[in-house]
Design an enzyme around this catalytic site. Sequence first.
Site, short mmCIF file in Angstrom:
data_model
loop_
_atom_site.label_atom_id
_atom_site.label_comp_id
_atom_site.label_asym_id
_atom_site.label_seq_id
_atom_site.Cartn_x
_atom_site.Cartn_y
_atom_site.Cartn_z
N TYR A 1 0.39 -7.71 -1.90
CA TYR A 1 -0.77 -7.09 -1.27
C TYR A 1 -2.01 -7.73 -1.87
O TYR A 1 -2.45 -7.38 -2.96
CB TYR A 1 -0.76 -5.57 -1.50
N ASP B 1 0.88 -8.39 3.02
CA ASP B 1 -0.46 -8.31 3.59
C ASP B 1 -1.36 -9.25 2.78
O ASP B 1 -1.73 -8.95 1.65
CB ASP B 1 -0.96 -6.86 3.52
N GLU C 1 0.83 -1.21 0.00
CA GLU C 1 0.00 0.00 0.00
C GLU C 1 0.86 1.26 0.00
O GLU C 1 0.68 2.16 0.80
CB GLU C 1 -0.98 0.00 1.18
#
Length: 266
Positions: free
Chosen positions: A121, A157, A38
């Site tokens: 991500y 993540d 991010e």
Amino acid sequence: MNARVFSWNVNGLRAVINRGALQEFIAQFSPDILALQETKLQESQLAALKLDQLFPDYQMFWSFATRKGYSGTAIWVKKTLPAHKVILEKNLELSDKYGCACEEGRLTAVELAKTLVVSLYAPNGKEDLSRIPLRVKYDAHINSLLKPYKKVLLLGDFNVANEPIDVANPDNKKGKHGFTDEERTGFKNYLKSGFHDVWREENPDKIAYTWWSFRVRNYDPSKPKPGWRIDYALAKGLQTGDADIHPSVHGSDHCPISLEIQESTL
């Protein structure tokens, strides 16, 4: 000599730099490899950040989303380690009403001398679970891309709590995004493919989290904070050790995670 590998969803690279949080983190830990998620940057914005002046020890590799202010990943590697970016095959069929997941900068891969390092991500399943079908395909796609590589560090993540121990109040979370059977199965398929959840194997019974809402994260540091462990370091074909989670590092709604690996194996 051991290399220190970190992963951190910064929820906006400019924000953590403006807060001074990234500078403090680098000064304290001096990671040899840092996977970021991010970043929320476009390539055209890099020059203004003057990252080469702020962090002169690193070579930086990026993936950008076509949508501004959204997603994005990166891997920073100390200049003492030879590294080059690898472009893994895209699958333009990974699309839904939100867009194509392969155009969201969700994957950065860097090859060292012996090891592929990946910053991931994963797509969020959405509160109404409308992105779960794409998420299932995405996990399978990434798993297939990494299958040919014998040594891999898959960091990032994953937007899923693998087991009930990985989320506060799991009975209330069951079936909700981040804790659906589909997302958990996708994660477990990485483990079936030869990856190891390094921190969990070192800490089989420990409760620790890597993500909290900002409201919870910033409320009364003396009190336990219910959260989720959705950030992972997965290793395949590598001897790793000293995995850790760093909730004392602020600046994002996620905290960094880390592990050590013998530098000669990279």
